[in-house]
Each structure stands twice: as structure tokens, then as C-alpha cells.
Enzyme design. Structure first.
Site, PDB file in Angstrom:
ATOM      1  N   ILE A   1     -54.257  15.220 -70.189  1.00 60.73           N
ATOM      2  CA  ILE A   1     -55.624  16.362 -70.048  1.00 60.73           C
ATOM      3  C   ILE A   1     -54.664  17.390 -70.420  1.00 60.73           C
ATOM      4  O   ILE A   1     -54.027  18.341 -69.472  1.00 60.73           O
ATOM      5  CB  ILE A   1     -56.252  17.025 -68.714  1.00 60.73           C
ATOM      6  CG1 ILE A   1     -57.123  15.844 -68.434  1.00 60.73           C
ATOM      7  CG2 ILE A   1     -57.527  17.754 -69.541  1.00 60.73           C
ATOM      8  CD1 ILE A   1     -58.206  16.020 -67.310  1.00 60.73           C
ATOM      9  N   PRO A   2     -54.691  17.578 -72.295  1.00 63.86           N
ATOM     10  CA  PRO A   2     -53.723  18.406 -72.854  1.00 63.86           C
ATOM     11  C   PRO A   2     -53.769  19.932 -71.889  1.00 63.86           C
ATOM     12  O   PRO A   2     -54.031  20.440 -73.193  1.00 63.86           O
ATOM     13  CB  PRO A   2     -53.397  18.201 -73.904  1.00 63.86           C
ATOM     14  CG  PRO A   2     -54.891  18.172 -73.973  1.00 63.86           C
ATOM     15  CD  PRO A   2     -55.085  17.299 -73.354  1.00 63.86           C
ATOM     16  N   CYS A   3     -53.384  20.510 -71.281  1.00 61.41           N
ATOM     17  CA  CYS A   3     -53.497  22.162 -71.059  1.00 61.41           C
ATOM     18  C   CYS A   3     -52.891  22.499 -71.744  1.00 61.41           C
ATOM     19  O   CYS A   3     -52.746  23.947 -71.830  1.00 61.41           O
ATOM     20  CB  CYS A   3     -53.270  22.406 -69.447  1.00 61.41           C
ATOM     21  SG  CYS A   3     -52.117  21.590 -68.629  1.00 61.41           S
ATOM     22  N   HIS A   4     -51.419  22.404 -71.802  1.00 59.68           N
ATOM     23  CA  HIS A   4     -50.043  22.583 -72.374  1.00 59.68           C
ATOM     24  C   HIS A   4     -50.523  23.152 -73.678  1.00 59.68           C
ATOM     25  O   HIS A   4     -49.814  23.951 -74.457  1.00 59.68           O
ATOM     26  CB  HIS A   4     -48.789  21.699 -72.840  1.00 59.68           C
ATOM     27  CG  HIS A   4     -49.523  19.991 -73.291  1.00 59.68           C
ATOM     28  ND1 HIS A   4     -50.250  19.111 -72.355  1.00 59.68           N
ATOM     29  CD2 HIS A   4     -48.875  20.255 -74.208  1.00 59.68           C
ATOM     30  CE1 HIS A   4     -49.761  18.181 -73.501  1.00 59.68           C
ATOM     31  NE2 HIS A   4     -49.470  18.809 -74.467  1.00 59.68           N
TER      32      HIS A   4
END
Length: 158
Positions: free
Chosen positions: A124-127
Site C-alpha cells: 500500500i504505497p504510502c511512500h
């Protein structure tokens, strides 16, 4: 069940619950986050998660195909679902995520707090969420990891 895998951003602890990935933890691991289940290095879902992560880090994979079960509030779930809409190599600001959720830019702080509690980073690409002025802002795994992940994606684009 849980296992650990190596990565360019350090060791990652992968946690499975009820047939779905429930967490990816950065080393050093928090004691209070320690899974109560047993370590199982040959669990099929954990093996597949490690395989997909390795392909991602090698620049051979852009999307993940894993059953996910992040634990969080309804609002957090909505934010995490929206994060998965940010494409590989792309970024969005906290305010843009808020707007995509039908909220005003004023909700960007709440989006940031939910983003920081994402239990399944990388997948889950919170970056991919950055400040409104394009700067890197907080990341639970540290700004160095965030920069490495964003750089990896930028260099993997054709």
C-alpha cells in the site's frame, strides 16, 4: 503467521492473518508490534509476498497481487484504498489525496495521520505521498527509505 525477508530497505517482517497480508514492518521492529503467532517461513502467502517484493525491488514488478487485510478505522481504510490508486512512479500530495476522497484540502493533516499508520507499506504505497510543495515529508520507515522507494520507481520507468 509471520516471516522475515531481506530487501534493499532493510529486513522486513511480513505478517499474515486469516489468509491475508496484515502487516509489513520495518527493522528495527517495535516490541509491541511483535506478532503473537509463530514464525512460519514456508507459509504460501508469506512466500508469495516475499517473491513479489523481491520482483518489485528488482524493477520487475509495478503492482502487487496479494490479499490484504490492514486493520484500521473506516477513514484509514478509505485513505489506504486511495493510496493504492496512486500509480507506480507517480506521487500525490496529502491535499490531493483528501480531494480524491471528496474532502477539502483542510483534511490533508488527517490524511497524513492515516497515511502514517498504514500497516502494509510498500504494497500500500504510502511512500508516494509527498508535501504540497513537492518535498518529502514524514515516513514511518524514515525519509531515507521513502527516498529510496521513490528513486527505485523513477529509475524503473521506461
Amino acid at each position: 503467521m509471520w516471516t522475515e525477508t531481506e530487501s534493499p530497505i532493510g529486513p522486513l517482517r511480513l505478517v499474515e492473518r486469516d489468509g491475508a497480508l496484515s502487516a509489513i514492518e520495518f527493522s528495527p521492529y517495535r516490541e509491541e508490534a511483535c506478532p503473537t503467532q509463530e514464525r512460519q517461513d514456508d507459509h504460501p502467502l508469506l512466500l508469495e509476498t516475499a517473491r513479489q517484493l523481491a520482483a518489485y525491488f528488482a524493477g520487475e514488478r509495478r503492482d502487487f497481487d496479494l490479499p490484504l487485510a490492514p486493520v484500521g478505522s473506516d477513514f484509514q481504510q478509505r485513505v489506504w484504498a486511495q493510496l493504492q490508486e496512486i500509480g507506480f512512479g507517480e506521487t500525490a500530495s496529502y491535499g490531493q489525496v483528501a480531494l480524491r476522497l471528496g474532502m477539502t484540502n483542510a483534511a490533508s493533516r488527517a490524511v497524513g495521520l492515516a497515511n502514517g499508520r498504514n500497516p502494509i507499506p510498500v504494497v500500500i504505497p504510502c511512500h508516494r505521498v509527498i508535501g504540497a510543495n513537492g518535498t518529502l515529508t514524514g515516513y514511518a520507515g524514515g525519509l531515507e527509505r521513502k527516498q529510496l522507494l521513490l528513486s527505485l520507481e523513477q529509475h524503473s520507468l521506461f
